[in-house]
Design a protein around this motif. Structure first.
Motif, PDB file in Angstrom:
ATOM      1  N   ALA A   1     -16.931 -12.786  24.838  1.00 28.26           N
ATOM      2  CA  ALA A   1     -18.351 -12.789  24.490  1.00 28.26           C
ATOM      3  C   ALA A   1     -19.220 -12.473  25.703  1.00 28.26           C
ATOM      4  O   ALA A   1     -20.212 -11.740  25.597  1.00 28.26           O
ATOM      5  CB  ALA A   1     -18.737 -14.147  23.902  1.00 28.26           C
ATOM      6  N   LEU A   2     -18.862 -12.999  26.861  1.00 30.23           N
ATOM      7  CA  LEU A   2     -19.618 -12.699  28.080  1.00 30.23           C
ATOM      8  C   LEU A   2     -19.501 -11.220  28.442  1.00 30.23           C
ATOM      9  O   LEU A   2     -20.484 -10.593  28.852  1.00 30.23           O
ATOM     10  CB  LEU A   2     -19.114 -13.557  29.239  1.00 30.23           C
ATOM     11  N   ALA A   3     -18.298 -10.661  28.290  1.00 28.96           N
ATOM     12  CA  ALA A   3     -18.110  -9.241  28.593  1.00 28.96           C
ATOM     13  C   ALA A   3     -18.908  -8.374  27.635  1.00 28.96           C
ATOM     14  O   ALA A   3     -19.510  -7.363  28.044  1.00 28.96           O
ATOM     15  CB  ALA A   3     -16.621  -8.893  28.529  1.00 28.96           C
ATOM     16  N   GLU A   4     -18.944  -8.756  26.353  1.00 26.71           N
ATOM     17  CA  GLU A   4     -19.719  -8.000  25.377  1.00 26.71           C
ATOM     18  C   GLU A   4     -21.212  -8.071  25.687  1.00 26.71           C
ATOM     19  O   GLU A   4     -21.934  -7.081  25.538  1.00 26.71           O
ATOM     20  CB  GLU A   4     -19.456  -8.538  23.967  1.00 26.71           C
ATOM     21  N   THR A   5     -21.660  -9.250  26.101  1.00 24.81           N
ATOM     22  CA  THR A   5     -23.061  -9.384  26.501  1.00 24.81           C
ATOM     23  C   THR A   5     -23.363  -8.479  27.688  1.00 24.81           C
ATOM     24  O   THR A   5     -24.402  -7.815  27.733  1.00 24.81           O
ATOM     25  CB  THR A   5     -23.375 -10.845  26.851  1.00 24.81           C
ATOM     26  N   GLY A   6     -22.436  -8.455  28.650  1.00 20.84           N
ATOM     27  CA  GLY A   6     -22.605  -7.565  29.797  1.00 20.84           C
ATOM     28  C   GLY A   6     -22.650  -6.109  29.386  1.00 20.84           C
ATOM     29  O   GLY A   6     -23.435  -5.322  29.931  1.00 20.84           O
ATOM     30  N   LEU A   7     -21.817  -5.736  28.418  1.00 18.56           N
ATOM     31  CA  LEU A   7     -21.830  -4.363  27.909  1.00 18.56           C
ATOM     32  C   LEU A   7     -23.186  -4.016  27.318  1.00 18.56           C
ATOM     33  O   LEU A   7     -23.792  -2.990  27.669  1.00 18.56           O
ATOM     34  CB  LEU A   7     -20.742  -4.188  26.854  1.00 18.56           C
TER      35      LEU A   7
ATOM     36  N   VAL B   1     -20.255  -1.671   9.943  1.00 16.85           N
ATOM     37  CA  VAL B   1     -21.328  -0.706   9.664  1.00 16.85           C
ATOM     38  C   VAL B   1     -22.110  -0.419  10.938  1.00 16.85           C
ATOM     39  O   VAL B   1     -22.429   0.736  11.253  1.00 16.85           O
ATOM     40  CB  VAL B   1     -22.258  -1.228   8.551  1.00 16.85           C
ATOM     41  N   GLY B   2     -22.424  -1.460  11.709  1.00 16.22           N
ATOM     42  CA  GLY B   2     -23.137  -1.259  12.962  1.00 16.22           C
ATOM     43  C   GLY B   2     -22.360  -0.382  13.921  1.00 16.22           C
ATOM     44  O   GLY B   2     -22.924   0.494  14.594  1.00 16.22           O
ATOM     45  N   GLU B   3     -21.043  -0.594  13.991  1.00 16.52           N
ATOM     46  CA  GLU B   3     -20.225   0.231  14.877  1.00 16.52           C
ATOM     47  C   GLU B   3     -20.172   1.679  14.395  1.00 16.52           C
ATOM     48  O   GLU B   3     -20.165   2.616  15.206  1.00 16.52           O
ATOM     49  CB  GLU B   3     -18.823  -0.357  14.987  1.00 16.52           C
ATOM     50  N   LEU B   4     -20.139   1.887  13.087  1.00 20.71           N
ATOM     51  CA  LEU B   4     -20.129   3.258  12.553  1.00 20.71           C
ATOM     52  C   LEU B   4     -21.452   3.962  12.839  1.00 20.71           C
ATOM     53  O   LEU B   4     -21.477   5.169  13.134  1.00 20.71           O
ATOM     54  CB  LEU B   4     -19.836   3.231  11.053  1.00 20.71           C
ATOM     55  N   LEU B   5     -22.560   3.223  12.760  1.00 20.15           N
ATOM     56  CA  LEU B   5     -23.852   3.822  13.118  1.00 20.15           C
ATOM     57  C   LEU B   5     -23.871   4.192  14.598  1.00 20.15           C
ATOM     58  O   LEU B   5     -24.456   5.212  14.989  1.00 20.15           O
ATOM     59  CB  LEU B   5     -24.993   2.859  12.789  1.00 20.15           C
ATOM     60  N   LEU B   6     -23.240   3.369  15.415  1.00 19.55           N
ATOM     61  CA  LEU B   6     -23.132   3.684  16.833  1.00 19.55           C
ATOM     62  C   LEU B   6     -22.313   4.945  17.055  1.00 19.55           C
ATOM     63  O   LEU B   6     -22.665   5.792  17.891  1.00 19.55           O
ATOM     64  CB  LEU B   6     -22.517   2.493  17.572  1.00 19.55           C
ATOM     65  N   VAL B   7     -21.237   5.119  16.299  1.00 20.75           N
ATOM     66  CA  VAL B   7     -20.446   6.347  16.390  1.00 20.75           C
ATOM     67  C   VAL B   7     -21.321   7.563  16.105  1.00 20.75           C
ATOM     68  O   VAL B   7     -21.243   8.587  16.792  1.00 20.75           O
ATOM     69  CB  VAL B   7     -19.255   6.298  15.405  1.00 20.75           C
ATOM     70  N   GLY B   8     -22.187   7.452  15.097  1.00 26.68           N
ATOM     71  CA  GLY B   8     -23.066   8.565  14.774  1.00 26.68           C
ATOM     72  C   GLY B   8     -23.937   8.977  15.946  1.00 26.68           C
ATOM     73  O   GLY B   8     -24.221  10.164  16.146  1.00 26.68           O
ATOM     74  N   SER B   9     -24.342   8.014  16.753  1.00 26.75           N
ATOM     75  CA  SER B   9     -25.181   8.307  17.924  1.00 26.75           C
ATOM     76  C   SER B   9     -24.378   8.863  19.089  1.00 26.75           C
ATOM     77  O   SER B   9     -24.960   9.366  20.049  1.00 26.75           O
ATOM     78  CB  SER B   9     -25.907   7.033  18.375  1.00 26.75           C
ATOM     79  N   CYS B  10     -23.046   8.755  19.030  1.00 24.09           N
ATOM     80  CA  CYS B  10     -22.189   9.256  20.102  1.00 24.09           C
ATOM     81  C   CYS B  10     -21.740  10.701  19.869  1.00 24.09           C
ATOM     82  O   CYS B  10     -21.133  11.302  20.764  1.00 24.09           O
ATOM     83  CB  CYS B  10     -20.954   8.370  20.252  1.00 24.09           C
ATOM     84  N   LEU B  11     -22.004  11.234  18.684  1.00 25.67           N
ATOM     85  CA  LEU B  11     -21.566  12.592  18.370  1.00 25.67           C
ATOM     86  C   LEU B  11     -22.381  13.625  19.142  1.00 25.67           C
ATOM     87  O   LEU B  11     -23.564  13.399  19.448  1.00 25.67           O
ATOM     88  CB  LEU B  11     -21.708  12.857  16.873  1.00 25.67           C
ATOM     89  N   PRO B  12     -21.781  14.771  19.473  1.00 24.68           N
ATOM     90  CA  PRO B  12     -22.538  15.825  20.158  1.00 24.68           C
ATOM     91  C   PRO B  12     -23.817  16.206  19.414  1.00 24.68           C
ATOM     92  O   PRO B  12     -24.859  16.423  20.025  1.00 24.68           O
ATOM     93  CB  PRO B  12     -21.541  16.986  20.206  1.00 24.68           C
TER      94      PRO B  12
ATOM     95  N   ALA C   1     -25.385  -4.704  17.182  1.00 18.81           N
ATOM     96  CA  ALA C   1     -26.691  -4.175  16.771  1.00 18.81           C
ATOM     97  C   ALA C   1     -27.508  -3.751  17.976  1.00 18.81           C
ATOM     98  O   ALA C   1     -28.158  -2.686  17.962  1.00 18.81           O
ATOM     99  CB  ALA C   1     -27.443  -5.228  15.965  1.00 18.81           C
ATOM    100  N   ALA C   2     -27.494  -4.564  19.037  1.00 17.05           N
ATOM    101  CA  ALA C   2     -28.239  -4.219  20.253  1.00 17.05           C
ATOM    102  C   ALA C   2     -27.705  -2.937  20.878  1.00 17.05           C
ATOM    103  O   ALA C   2     -28.471  -2.063  21.310  1.00 17.05           O
ATOM    104  CB  ALA C   2     -28.175  -5.375  21.253  1.00 17.05           C
ATOM    105  N   ILE C   3     -26.383  -2.801  20.926  1.00 10.73           N
ATOM    106  CA  ILE C   3     -25.762  -1.612  21.515  1.00 10.73           C
ATOM    107  C   ILE C   3     -26.053  -0.375  20.673  1.00 10.73           C
ATOM    108  O   ILE C   3     -26.472   0.673  21.193  1.00 10.73           O
ATOM    109  CB  ILE C   3     -24.250  -1.817  21.659  1.00 10.73           C
TER     110      ILE C   3
END
Length: 328
Positions: free
Chosen positions: A43-49, A230-241, A288-290
């Motif tokens: 959890a601390l590492a994720e917060t740092g991320l 779902v949040g992670e999939l939305l993040l993937v969308g933002s990582c696409l070229p 969600a924050a990421i």
């Protein structure tokens, strides 16, 4: 990505970051050893991320930047300024999560001299490819070495082999996916692109495959109310070229978020107990924050994007950029 999403992404990030900051003491480690408290350490590492990406992408106002820096300070202090990570790596050299966790802090300028001496030693002995990890975890270690600047020389990570060994690397029939494979897909993208910093790190065939099927998978896990995925999939969308973002997906996420910033992990009732709420929903709120931070950076075309962090690029092509500055 439409600039109309900027306000939605900003609000999601601001609320999530505020919630993580308000409840940060609930993530304090109990005792001075992370070996017996891997959940707290994670959890601390994720917060740092999350906090490091808010600072990295350059879209935070003064309030959010302050919250992110204080979250990093808190998490780093809990890890005894890296001493706990150093001890874990020294005693458990195959526990590469130490290197992965350290990278999130190193990205924001938090360094530990002992780790910076020890990690190159492990890298030279093959830390990125000798441990029996699933392929996307090998990419995680490779990206951590890239972020920390330890990806050169004899220990230079192999990107091609683990990338092609992942489920995503095979671009299989898209209906052959389950819940855990969904997470493997997202993390393959996160590590190849360094959490959206370098969209060009994603090979073209994988990007095209994701562009076609990401909307379908998002709909599937929306129907089952798996908001973390779902949040992670939305993040993937933002990582696409060519970033993918469906406004309704983001508006739905904003509507699901509680007024205090908590993002629920699923459709089950949220417990009233403060401690239980934190431990049950800290991860989803961090996601969600990421996701919102990277989406906002892509909407605003933040200049920090599109550049490899250091060393070699994701499928082995020499990088042309200079290494990251130790501070965001």
């Amino acid at each position: 990505m439409s600039t109309a999403l900027a306000g939605v992404a900003h609000d999601i990030r601001s609320r999530a970051l505020g919630w993580l900051h308000t409840h940060r003491q609930l993530g304090a480690l109990d005792g001075g050893d992370i070996t017996g408290n891997t959940d707290g350490y994670k959890a601390l590492a994720e917060t740092g991320l999350a906090a490091s990406l808010v600072l990295r992408d350059g879209t935070a106002g003064s309030r959010e930047a302050t919250l992110a820096r204080e979250l990093l300070d808190f998490s780093w202090a809990q890890l005894k300024e890296g001493a706990l990570l150093y001890e874990r790596l020294l005693r458990h050299p195959l526990a590469t999560d130490t290197i992965e966790g350290y990278a999130h802090f190193a990205r924001a300028g938090y360094r530990h001299p002992g780790l910076d001496r020890l990690i190159p030693h492990h890298a030279a002995l093959g830390a990125a490819h000798v441990v029996e990890h699933v392929p996307n975890r090998r990419l995680a270690v490779a990206n951590a070495l890239r972020i920390t600047g330890h990806d050169r020389g004899a220990g230079a990570p192999d990107w091609q082999t683990p990338a092609r060994a992942t489920w995503l690397g095979g671009t299989p029939a898209p209906w052959y996916i389950d819940w855990m494979t969904g997470y493997h897909v997202t993390h393959t993208v996160f590590h190849l692109t360094d959490w959206g910093r370098w969209p060009g790190g994603l090979p073209g065939d994988m990007a095209a495959y994701l562009t076609r099927w990401l909307p379908v998978w998002t709909d599937i896990w929306t129907e089952t109310c798996q908001w973390d995925l779902v949040g992670e999939l939305l993040l993937v969308g933002s990582c696409l070229p060519a970033p993918y973002a469906e406004p309704d997906d983001w508006r739905r996420l904003a509507e699901l978020q509680h007024a205090d910033g908590l993002m629920p992990r699923d459709d089950q009732p949220v417990d009233d107990d403060t401690v239980t709420r934190f431990h049950d929903h800290q991860h989803t709120t961090t996601v969600a924050a990421i996701a919102a931070s990277v989406a906002l950076a892509r909407v605003l075309d933040a200049p920090a994007l599109d550049t490899p962090a250091t060393g070699t690029s994701a499928i082995g092509t020499p990088a042309t950029s200079t290494p990251d500055s130790p501070t965001p």
